[in-house]
Design an enzyme around this catalytic site. Structure first.
Site, PDB file in Angstrom:
ATOM      1  N   ASP A  64     103.465  40.588  49.073  1.00 10.20           N
ATOM      2  CA  ASP A  64     102.873  39.821  47.973  1.00 10.20           C
ATOM      3  C   ASP A  64     103.314  40.264  46.590  1.00 10.20           C
ATOM      4  O   ASP A  64     102.694  39.903  45.604  1.00 10.20           O
ATOM      5  CB  ASP A  64     101.348  39.858  48.057  1.00 10.20           C
ATOM      6  CG  ASP A  64     100.800  41.236  47.730  1.00 10.20           C
ATOM      7  OD1 ASP A  64     101.567  42.206  47.796  1.00 10.20           O
ATOM      8  OD2 ASP A  64      99.614  41.330  47.409  1.00 10.20           O
ATOM      9  N   GLU A  65     104.371  41.053  46.499  1.00  9.71           N
ATOM     10  CA  GLU A  65     104.909  41.316  45.173  1.00  9.71           C
ATOM     11  C   GLU A  65     106.380  41.639  45.258  1.00  9.71           C
ATOM     12  O   GLU A  65     106.958  41.729  46.344  1.00  9.71           O
ATOM     13  CB  GLU A  65     104.128  42.409  44.443  1.00  9.71           C
ATOM     14  CG  GLU A  65     104.149  43.771  45.070  1.00  9.71           C
ATOM     15  CD  GLU A  65     103.389  44.774  44.183  1.00  9.71           C
ATOM     16  OE1 GLU A  65     102.166  44.619  44.041  1.00  9.71           O
ATOM     17  OE2 GLU A  65     104.024  45.700  43.656  1.00  9.71           O
TER      18      GLU A  65
END
Length: 319
Positions: free
Chosen positions: A75-76
């Site tokens: 998620d990043e």
DNA sequence: TCTGGGGTCCTAGGACCC
DNA sequence: TCTGGGGTCCTAGGACCC
């Protein structure tokens, strides 16, 4: 709502929505503690496949706009936005992800990774924080030192004890004091980062994996050797299939034991030749486990099996 | 019934080699 | 008649990240 492990057992919170965070629910907190802080908290078990699918949708969208991307976890990640119009490109990324995947993205635009990461966390969800070149020190200076990537709970506690509370405090520290507080390369690295100095490039190619492992925290501490053997053998098989799936063999096998008091012991053995054979990995692991338990008997809260020293899988010639 | 799981990197001592 | 120096591998533990 919180996503995480078994709320009635030994689970921890992986993440929580903003409503739950208002009650003090945080990542890595035990579910029991989270429930104490927020009695009506709804617990949801994670669905890693679902997250992977969404992650792929996001990165497929970002890749179209930004050729050099480095995902970090699901998620990043870091994007090389170039020198032309980085802020415009960042806005385009945010818009594309919102329209095509229906997810919000929080972005930080800066001249290096550490500043960009901290900037991306400043305005959530869905914000965009820009730190102009030359403005790094001013931006970082007032922030809590714990926000600096690499300053975890231990290091932060040491720094706070010494009266260093902000990133600016750390940046201003003479090198000798840094070395006394945080010896070795870690101290230098953190002080550099506190000054907005971070030479790491954005990596377009994923790094080669250097180890595979699996571990399980038991519902109750386990003493029974038969049960440890059953659980351990399963884990050895999981490690072997993970190696095979990646086309890798391993030369070093290790086990990890966590006792009831949370103290943790590892034992490793390096073999003459690399293998992906589940039976062989398990025999090595069992030998290590028995040795460790002989040295220090006691009920185990956790057992883990891992393999490192990875090399390309190869089939020996038969003729 | 406090404290997950899968990773990476760093440190430090001892063995071993040239 | 003390005990070099540098490099690599192995092992164990610790800190940190998502």
């Amino acid at each position: 709502m919180a996503v995480g492990g078994d709320p009635d057992g030994r689970g921890v919170v992986a993440t929580a929505n903003y409503a739950a965070r208002r009650f003090g629910v945080r990542s890595a907190m035990s579910c029991a503690e989270a429930r104490r802080r927020c009695p009506d908290l709804v617990f949801v078990r994670p669905d890693i496949r679902e997250y992977r699918a969404w992650s792929e949708r996001v990165w497929a969208t970002v890749d179209v706009l930004v050729p050099v991307c480095e995902p970090v976890g699901l998620d990043e990640g870091y994007l090389d936005l170039g020198d032309d119009d980085p802020v415009g490109l960042a806005r385009a990324v945010q818009l594309a992800v919102a329209e095509r995947v229906r997810l919000s993205a929080s972005l930080g635009v800066a001249s290096c990774k550490v500043v960009a990461k901290i900037a991306s966390d400043r305005d959530k969800p869905g914000g965009l924080t820009v730190v102009s070149p030359g403005g790094e020190r001013e931006f970082l200076s007032p922030l809590a030192v714990r926000l600096l990537p690499g300053a975890g709970p231990r290091t932060t506690a040491r720094l706070l004890e010494a009266g260093i509370a902000t990133i600016g405090d750390l940046a201003d520290l003479p090198p000798e004091r840094v070395a006394a507080l945080i010896p070795g390369r870690v101290g230098e690295l953190l002080r550099d980062r506190a000054r907005g100095v971070d030479p790491r490039p954005v990596m377009a190619e994923p790094a080669e994996r250097i180890s595979v492992s699996t571990e399980r925290t038991f519902d109750r501490d386990v003493t029974d050797r038969g049960e440890l053997a059953r659980r351990g053998e399963e884990m050895a098989h999981d490690v072997a299939s993970s190696l095979a799936r990646r086309g890798r063999c391993a030369r070093t096998v290790w086990v990890k034991l966590r006792y009831g008091d949370f103290s943790t012991v590892t034992r490793s053995h390096t073999m003459a030749a690399a293998t992906d054979d589940a039976g062989l990995i398990w025999r090595q692991a069992w030998h290590l486990l028995e040795g460790a338990l002989e040295h220090r008997p006691g009920p185990l809260r956790l057992l883990g099996v891992g393999a490192s020293g990875l090399s390309e899988q190869h089939q020996l010639a038969l003729f």
